[in-house]
Design a protein around this motif. Structure first.
Motif, PDB file in Angstrom:
ATOM      1  N   GLN A 157      31.211  -0.802  -9.783  1.00 48.69           N
ATOM      2  CA  GLN A 157      29.816  -0.777  -9.343  1.00 48.69           C
ATOM      3  C   GLN A 157      29.464  -2.048  -8.569  1.00 48.69           C
ATOM      4  O   GLN A 157      28.768  -1.985  -7.542  1.00 48.69           O
ATOM      5  N   GLU A 158      29.943  -3.204  -9.051  1.00 49.65           N
ATOM      6  CA  GLU A 158      29.677  -4.459  -8.345  1.00 49.65           C
ATOM      7  C   GLU A 158      30.368  -4.474  -6.983  1.00 49.65           C
ATOM      8  O   GLU A 158      29.806  -4.924  -5.981  1.00 49.65           O
ATOM      9  N   LEU A 161      28.724  -2.168  -4.319  1.00 54.90           N
ATOM     10  CA  LEU A 161      27.495  -2.767  -3.795  1.00 54.90           C
ATOM     11  C   LEU A 161      27.829  -3.775  -2.694  1.00 54.90           C
ATOM     12  O   LEU A 161      27.119  -3.851  -1.677  1.00 54.90           O
ATOM     13  N   THR A 193      17.286  -0.896  -0.909  1.00 54.53           N
ATOM     14  CA  THR A 193      16.294  -1.283  -1.917  1.00 54.53           C
ATOM     15  C   THR A 193      16.375  -0.352  -3.130  1.00 54.53           C
ATOM     16  O   THR A 193      16.282   0.863  -3.007  1.00 54.53           O
ATOM     17  N   GLY A 194      16.562  -0.936  -4.289  1.00 58.39           N
ATOM     18  CA  GLY A 194      16.630  -0.158  -5.522  1.00 58.39           C
ATOM     19  C   GLY A 194      17.944   0.578  -5.743  1.00 58.39           C
ATOM     20  O   GLY A 194      18.070   1.325  -6.733  1.00 58.39           O
ATOM     21  N   PHE A 195      18.912   0.372  -4.862  1.00 63.09           N
ATOM     22  CA  PHE A 195      20.196   1.065  -5.020  1.00 63.09           C
ATOM     23  C   PHE A 195      21.007   0.441  -6.145  1.00 63.09           C
ATOM     24  O   PHE A 195      21.397  -0.719  -6.087  1.00 63.09           O
ATOM     25  N   VAL A 196      21.230   1.230  -7.181  1.00 68.40           N
ATOM     26  CA  VAL A 196      22.061   0.810  -8.311  1.00 68.40           C
ATOM     27  C   VAL A 196      23.209   1.812  -8.422  1.00 68.40           C
ATOM     28  O   VAL A 196      22.994   2.964  -8.805  1.00 68.40           O
ATOM     29  N   PRO A 197      24.430   1.422  -8.049  1.00 63.17           N
ATOM     30  CA  PRO A 197      25.551   2.367  -8.077  1.00 63.17           C
ATOM     31  C   PRO A 197      25.770   2.936  -9.478  1.00 63.17           C
ATOM     32  O   PRO A 197      25.802   2.198 -10.467  1.00 63.17           O
ATOM     33  N   LYS A 198      25.927   4.259  -9.539  1.00 62.41           N
ATOM     34  CA  LYS A 198      26.146   4.928 -10.817  1.00 62.41           C
ATOM     35  C   LYS A 198      27.398   5.795 -10.740  1.00 62.41           C
ATOM     36  O   LYS A 198      27.593   6.544  -9.781  1.00 62.41           O
ATOM     37  N   GLY A 216      23.544   7.775  -3.663  1.00 57.94           N
ATOM     38  CA  GLY A 216      22.448   6.845  -3.415  1.00 57.94           C
ATOM     39  C   GLY A 216      21.856   7.111  -2.037  1.00 57.94           C
ATOM     40  O   GLY A 216      21.624   8.258  -1.663  1.00 57.94           O
TER      41      GLY A 216
END
Length: 271
Positions: A157-158, A161, A193-198, A216
């Motif tokens: 996830q890191e 991003l 903006t607000g993108f959090v990989p899941k 996303g």
């Protein structure tokens, strides 16, 4: 600077006279241990890796069929001549789809791995003549001189991003470009903006950890896995991603160092 990046230095020629002499001697020694009258000789060298780019076979037995197993056996038998270190396992995975021409010549494609993880752009094509005789092996192989640990600081996830931040905004030198018809390309900027990989799915039973993440703001689900990236004398463990832009305006392959987060490679796959 364009979003396209390749950190490898192709200006360095790693084929020194000493290396060439060493490899030709190894090929001669390998030949003496091949079955029957089968012999191999180096037909070309790869300046980037310092290893052979082509190894020709002579007097190999003619045999039709069983091409994948024969190709795997061959590269393992000649692995020292391919440049693999004495302590390095000859680890290759075959593409199950064998290519065959109208003349019945056959090519088997092999991916070089290390500890179950693919090495970037390290592939071999084993080619057979129409009568089934092994003709040659062409491609690129990477030497792993010392054991490397499969460990990383960045989660997938890191890392994704980092890749997303790199490709989200077109660079200045990309502005004003046109397509094949001369029409201006309006390149999309992706709002992160607000993108959090899941993570949607991951296969933890596989060493390279193939994973699918939610799209996303991008055009499709993001696919990622581990890869070894050759960089100079080093082999970096990295995360390898395929990321589609919105409306499929582009698709990038991005490789991110799994420890530092550095973008090691980024290439637009859609022309």
């Amino acid at each position: 600077m364009s979003r396209e990046i390749d950190r490898r230095d192709f200006t360095i020629n790693r084929v020194t006279p000493a290396r060439e002499t060493e490899l030709r001697a190894i090929a001669s020694d390998v030949s003496s241990r091949l079955p029957g009258t089968h012999r191999v000789q180096i037909a070309g060298l790869d300046a980037t890796t310092g290893n052979p780019r082509a190894i020709a076979s002579e007097s190999a037995p003619a045999e039709r069929g069983n091409y994948i197993q024969r190709a795997l056996d061959h590269v393992r038998n000649i692995s020292p001549a391919l440049g693999l270190a004495a302590t390095q396992p000859a680890e290759f995975v075959a593409d199950p789809h064998v290519q065959q021409t109208t003349s019945a010549a056959v090519t088997v494609h092999l991916q070089q791995n290390y500890k179950g993880i693919p090495i970037f752009h390290a592939t071999q094509a084993v080619r057979f003549a129409p009568d089934g005789t092994l003709k040659d092996t062409v491609g690129s192989s990477v030497t792993v001189a010392q054991e490397l640990a499969v460990s990383h600081k960045l989660s997938i996830q890191e890392a994704v991003l980092k890749a997303a931040q790199h490709i989200a905004v077109p660079d200045a030198d990309e502005q004003g470009t046109t397509d094949q018809f001369g029409q201006p390309l309006n390149l999309t900027t992706v709002d992160l903006t607000g993108f959090v990989p899941k993570v949607i799915a991951t296969f933890r039973d596989k060493t390279d950890q193939p994973t699918v993440l939610e799209a996303g703001p991008f055009g499709d689900e993001i696919k990622g896995s581990l890869v070894w990236f050759p960089l100079g004398e080093d082999l970096r463990l990295a995360w390898d991603f395929i990321i589609a832009m919105p409306n499929y305006e582009g698709q990038y392959r991005a490789i991110v160092d799994a420890d530092s987060g550095e973008i090691l490679y980024c290439h637009q796959l859609v022309k």
